[in-house]
Design an enzyme around this catalytic site. Structure first.
Site, PDB file in Angstrom:
ATOM      1  N   SER A 135       0.859  -1.181   0.000  1.00 35.50           N
ATOM      2  CA  SER A 135       0.000   0.000   0.000  1.00 35.50           C
ATOM      3  C   SER A 135       0.894   1.230   0.000  1.00 35.50           C
ATOM      4  CB  SER A 135      -0.881  -0.029   1.258  1.00 35.50           C
ATOM      5  OG  SER A 135      -1.578   1.183   1.420  1.00 35.50           O
ATOM      6  N   LYS A 161      -1.236  -1.150  -4.435  1.00 34.21           N
ATOM      7  CA  LYS A 161      -2.364  -0.279  -4.062  1.00 34.21           C
ATOM      8  C   LYS A 161      -1.806   1.117  -3.869  1.00 34.21           C
ATOM      9  CE  LYS A 161      -4.704   0.355   0.444  1.00 34.21           C
ATOM     10  NZ  LYS A 161      -5.389  -0.367   1.540  1.00 34.21           N
ATOM     11  N   LYS A 163      -2.853   5.134  -2.601  1.00 34.73           N
ATOM     12  CA  LYS A 163      -3.829   5.976  -1.934  1.00 34.73           C
ATOM     13  C   LYS A 163      -4.207   7.089  -2.899  1.00 34.73           C
ATOM     14  CE  LYS A 163      -3.831   4.090   2.218  1.00 34.73           C
ATOM     15  NZ  LYS A 163      -5.058   3.651   2.894  1.00 34.73           N
ATOM     16  N   ASP A 188      -7.177   3.231  -2.949  1.00 32.65           N
ATOM     17  CA  ASP A 188      -7.849   3.376  -1.650  1.00 32.65           C
ATOM     18  C   ASP A 188      -8.049   4.857  -1.354  1.00 32.65           C
ATOM     19  OD1 ASP A 188      -8.836   3.187   0.914  1.00 32.65           O
ATOM     20  OD2 ASP A 188      -7.078   2.169   1.768  1.00 32.65           O
ATOM     21  N   GLU A 213     -11.237   0.976  -3.139  1.00 35.98           N
ATOM     22  CA  GLU A 213     -11.466   0.781  -1.699  1.00 35.98           C
ATOM     23  C   GLU A 213     -12.036   2.038  -1.051  1.00 35.98           C
ATOM     24  OE1 GLU A 213      -7.934  -0.774   0.132  1.00 35.98           O
ATOM     25  OE2 GLU A 213      -8.663  -0.475   2.173  1.00 35.98           O
ATOM     26  N   ASP A 238     -13.769  -1.007   3.501  1.00 37.05           N
ATOM     27  CA  ASP A 238     -12.812  -1.129   4.609  1.00 37.05           C
ATOM     28  C   ASP A 238     -13.475  -0.493   5.832  1.00 37.05           C
ATOM     29  OD1 ASP A 238     -10.759  -0.693   6.462  1.00 37.05           O
ATOM     30  OD2 ASP A 238      -9.344   0.201   5.073  1.00 37.05           O
ATOM     31  N   LYS A 262      -9.855  -6.428   8.350  1.00 35.01           N
ATOM     32  CA  LYS A 262      -8.787  -6.072   9.291  1.00 35.01           C
ATOM     33  C   LYS A 262      -9.277  -6.548  10.646  1.00 35.01           C
ATOM     34  CE  LYS A 262      -7.318  -1.766   7.051  1.00 35.01           C
ATOM     35  NZ  LYS A 262      -7.330  -0.277   7.123  1.00 35.01           N
ATOM     36  N   GLY A 290      -4.217  -3.859   6.359  1.00 35.07           N
ATOM     37  CA  GLY A 290      -3.158  -3.621   7.334  1.00 35.07           C
ATOM     38  C   GLY A 290      -3.324  -2.275   8.005  1.00 35.07           C
TER      39      GLY A 290
END
Ligand code: OSB
Ligand code: MG
Length: 369
Positions: A135, A161, A163, A188, A213, A238, A262, A290
């Site tokens: 990520s 992934k 952000k 995400d 996400e 998430d 998670k 995570g």
């Protein structure tokens, strides 16, 4: 198993590089390490409540309060037969999933060690190695991001992934897809958008993303179903998922087609397993998210991700991707083929490095029966 002693440690680990998301910039990660001494064994867990209430309302002080004043007193000195019995003893505490998950994890570790089996085995894991991804925080420039991705792919990571946030989205996604046409690639947003931004996601739909996400509100399930209806790309929730009930609502409403599990966000491995099993029956893939964990939390995530319906690579990266030195021995490494070995020794399967743990502890307290 008689719960003789429980210890809490507020730890602060400095990240190798700042982690930038739509929620802000993190330079270090504050969590709570939970130690349970029971029946001659020691169990370890990590509560992923952070220093700030930006991802979740929970913080280190709120989790500490709930642990110290409610969860720990409900089991300290008692003879507990299994994890379910412990959960039942604090079931009347509402919310505070990260506080609960930290204690639950230490209990799972202790019970697995008592039985002499690995946490993976105890949870019903079926894999010896898991596929892992990385990520990547928001970068200043497209060129900088491409270079980072190149490096992670060279290390073997199976999925990238990034952000995203308003102003840091389509141009990054387009450039990454152009440079790496075939990689497993997802984004995400950490709730940075609203339904008014639907045009951005319709454009994003053409880049063959594995998933998008948590684009909308951090507690939302309803608006996500409106967005999912307009997209080919699966939405993955998430932040909005805290329980099996949330998962059922999200899937029945078609608010998402993939779930990020998670353990910290859903109250522990027990609820994670329920969500995993339900998703398996609904043909909904899951993956393990995570929270920039230390090796203690990471070990739990690796064990969880060894369950059969964790079919997508998790946000489970090598220790050195986060921290110069981890607090477990051996540290977690990524194999050249983008897999991580699931520990086979009893419990979490790694030793806590007490010298390092001492170094990162900013406060500790112990509670005796
Ligand atoms: O949204 O998945 C998230 C880290 C902290 C808080 C929220 C998130 C993340 C990550 C990092 O994406 C995942 C990791 O631990 O590698
Ligand atoms: Mg996320």
């Amino acid at each position: 198993m008689k719960i003789d002693r429980i210890e809490l440690r507020h730890v602060k680990l400095v990240l190798v590089s700042p982690f930038v998301t739509s929620m802000g910039t993190e330079y270090d990660e504050e969590h709570i390490i939970v130690r349970v001494d029971a029946g001659g064994v020691t169990g370890w867990g990590e509560s992923v409540a952070e220093g700030t209430p930006f991802y979740s309302y929970e913080t280190v002080p709120t989790a500490w309060h709930i642990l110290q004043d409610f969860l720990i007193p409900s089991i300290l000195g008692k003879d507990i037969a299994n994890v379910d019995e412990a959960i039942a003893s604090y079931a009347k505490v509402r919310g505070h999933m990260m506080a609960k998950a930290g204690l639950e994890a230490a209990l799972w570790d202790a019970f697995a060690k008592t039985e002499g089996i690995s946490l993976s085995q105890m949870l019903g894991g079926t894999r010896k190695k898991i596929d892992v991804g990385v990520s990547i925080g928001i970068q200043d420039s497209v060129a900088g991001l491409l270079k980072k991705i190149d490096g992670y792919l060279a290390e073997g990571y199976k999925r990238i992934k990034i952000k995203i946030a308003p102003g840091f989205d389509l141009q990054f996604v387009e450039a990454v897809r152009k440079e790496f046409p075939a990689i497993l690639f997802q984004v995400d947003a950490n709730s940075a958008y609203t339904l008014d931004d639907i045009g951005i996601f319709k454009k994003m739909d053409q880049y063959n993303l594995l998933l998008i996400e948590q684009p909308l509100g951090y507690e939302d399930i309803f608006d996500h179903s409106k967005l999912q209806r307009e997209l080919k790309t699966p939405i993955c929730l998430d932040e909005s998922i805290h329980s099996l009930d949330d998962t059922r609502a999200a899937i029945e409403l078609d608010s998402c087609r993939i779930i990020n599990i998670k353990p910290g966000r859903v109250g522990g491995f027990t609820e994670s397993k329920l969500i995993h099993d339900y998703c398996a029956t609904m043909n909904i893939p899951v993956w393990c998210g995570g929270m920039l964990e230390s090796g203690i939390g990471r070990a739990g995530n690796v064990a969880l991700a060894s369950l059969p319906n964790f079919t997508l690579p998790g946000d489970i990266s090598a220790s050195k991707r986060y921290y110069t030195e981890d607090i477990v021995d051996p540290e977690f490494i990524v194999n050249p083929d983008g897999t991580m070995d699931v520990p086979v020794k009893p419990g979490i399967g790694v030793e806590v490095n007490m010298k390092m743990l001492e170094k990162v502890t900013v406060r500790s307290e112990s509670y005796k029966a």
